[in-house]
Design an enzyme around this catalytic site. Sequence first.
Site, PDB file in Angstrom:
ATOM      1  N   LYS A 132      -9.988  -4.788   9.522  1.00 46.35           N
ATOM      2  CA  LYS A 132      -9.248  -3.915   8.604  1.00 46.35           C
ATOM      3  C   LYS A 132      -7.873  -4.505   8.307  1.00 46.35           C
ATOM      4  O   LYS A 132      -7.485  -4.649   7.140  1.00 46.35           O
ATOM      5  CB  LYS A 132      -9.095  -2.509   9.193  1.00 46.35           C
ATOM      6  CG  LYS A 132      -8.439  -1.525   8.238  1.00 46.35           C
ATOM      7  CD  LYS A 132      -7.855  -0.317   8.953  1.00 46.35           C
ATOM      8  CE  LYS A 132      -6.481  -0.645   9.499  1.00 46.35           C
ATOM      9  NZ  LYS A 132      -5.749   0.542   9.997  1.00 46.35           N
ATOM     10  N   ASP A 150     -10.607   1.856   6.510  1.00 45.17           N
ATOM     11  CA  ASP A 150      -9.921   2.717   7.468  1.00 45.17           C
ATOM     12  C   ASP A 150     -10.672   4.047   7.514  1.00 45.17           C
ATOM     13  O   ASP A 150     -11.762   4.175   6.957  1.00 45.17           O
ATOM     14  CB  ASP A 150      -8.450   2.890   7.092  1.00 45.17           C
ATOM     15  CG  ASP A 150      -8.241   3.685   5.810  1.00 45.17           C
ATOM     16  OD1 ASP A 150      -9.241   4.041   5.136  1.00 45.17           O
ATOM     17  OD2 ASP A 150      -7.080   3.961   5.470  1.00 45.17           O
TER      18      ASP A 150
END
Length: 265
Positions: A132, A150
């Site tokens: 991420k 996320d």
Amino acid sequence: MAKATGSDSSLLALKRRARKINRMLGELYPYAVAELDFTNAFELLVATVLSAQTTDIRVNAVTPALFARYPDAKALSEADELELQELIRPTGFFRAKAASIKALSTRLVDEYDGEVPDKLEELVTLPGVGRKTANVVLGNAFGIPGITVDTHFGRLSRRFGWTTAKDPVKVEEDVAELFEPKDWTPLSNRVVFHGRRVCHAKNPACGACAVAALCPSYGEGETDPVKAKKLLKYELAPGREELHARMMAAETRAQLRAAGYGLEA
């Protein structure tokens, strides 16, 4: 590829609907960018590591002092850890985060001449950096396409029927099949914006959602338009019309803060 539920089960139909949602979110949030303040790849990398388990607003409140004190990887690698902890304390988990950003800075100095690498396989080897964080940096600092999964992106991807997966890597793979690489970074920012403002984890504002007609999960939240509008957050919240207009006019976060606007939810 995880299939969507309902009549839009074919991959072609799913792609068409997904890309229409992306276009509509682009019209709704033409100002959607990474909400962490940064001026270079190093600042974005550190800020993204600090953003774990806290809000971007809280991170943005501490990074000006942090980067004034430690402006680059070399300075941060030599930081006094107790002083560093105090600077980032408001972000939570400050001891672990201080250790991570100091260690990653040391790695940058030792292995990359203090520069942030622009390859995912190298970024994910840095302390505190996962896919991420790597995709945030690649997409927003280097212009290299990446999908940022996320909690908001994962939730909305499932609600939109783009995936049924909960594992972030699988979500990333499923969504990547639906969009051209050039769209991955802006898509990520738009979906995260929508998740923070409209499509909340609890009681999403379905009745005030611009993509409600395309969403197979419509009805999970408040469908009454008047009640739903009251659930909107940030610049879409009732009473913040002037802020929204200025954001639509492409004013930056720095300009808005200087003008006295609070950017919190």
